[in-house]
Scaffold this motif. Structure first.
Motif, PDB file in Angstrom:
ATOM      1  N   VAL A  22       1.032  -0.910   0.279  1.00 35.37           N
ATOM      2  CA  VAL A  22       0.096   0.260   0.117  1.00 35.37           C
ATOM      3  C   VAL A  22       0.719   1.645   0.557  1.00 35.37           C
ATOM      4  N   PRO A  23       1.723   1.477   1.146  1.00 37.94           N
ATOM      5  CA  PRO A  23       3.359   2.570   0.642  1.00 37.94           C
ATOM      6  C   PRO A  23       3.161   2.930  -0.568  1.00 37.94           C
ATOM      7  N   LEU A  26       0.805   4.541  -2.999  1.00 39.17           N
ATOM      8  CA  LEU A  26       0.617   5.548  -2.568  1.00 39.17           C
ATOM      9  C   LEU A  26       1.184   6.589  -2.860  1.00 39.17           C
ATOM     10  N   GLY A  29       1.403   6.788  -7.087  1.00 39.56           N
ATOM     11  CA  GLY A  29      -0.093   7.513  -6.981  1.00 39.56           C
ATOM     12  C   GLY A  29       0.643   8.775  -6.892  1.00 39.56           C
ATOM     13  N   ILE A  30       1.441   9.356  -5.936  1.00 38.13           N
ATOM     14  CA  ILE A  30       1.149  10.686  -5.580  1.00 38.13           C
ATOM     15  C   ILE A  30       2.802  11.850  -6.638  1.00 38.13           C
TER      16      ILE A  30
END
Length: 107
Positions: A22-23, A26, A29-30
């Motif tokens: 998950v990190p 993320l 995505g950022i």
């Protein structure tokens, strides 16, 4: 008998494997929204600027040369007059900006 605690802890952790990614998802995505999208937008704008070049436009090149477009070639180059009777052939992609845009002739 010789099982280490690391092997014992790794058994049956399907949900734990997903939560460890998950990190990473993320961060990707950022990075996409902060770096990739703006760069693609800037590339589209530059391509439109280069395609809209026409005779009479005053342009600035990456090398810092300011000149007036005298001829637009179909092979991806333009002829720019940088002084009286001094013309250079420049690749269209090296144009950074159009300083003075000429208006199209009224029909």
């Amino acid at each position: 008998m010789f099982a280490t605690p690391a092997f014992a802890q790794a058994a049956g952790g399907g949900a734990a494997a997903f939560t460890s990614f998950v990190p990473l998802i993320l961060i990707f995505g950022i990075m996409y929204f902060l770096l990739i999208r703006p760069q693609q937008k800037k590339l589209k704008e530059h391509k439109a600027l280069v395609e809209a070049l026409r005779r009479g436009d005053q342009v600035l090149t990456q090398g810092g040369i300011v000149g007036k477009v005298t001829h637009v070639n179909e092979d991806g180059t333009i002829v720019v007059e940088i002084a009286d009777n001094v013309k250079v052939k420049i690749v269209k992609a090296t144009i950074v900006s159009v300083m003075n845009k000429t208006e199209p002739a009224a029909a």
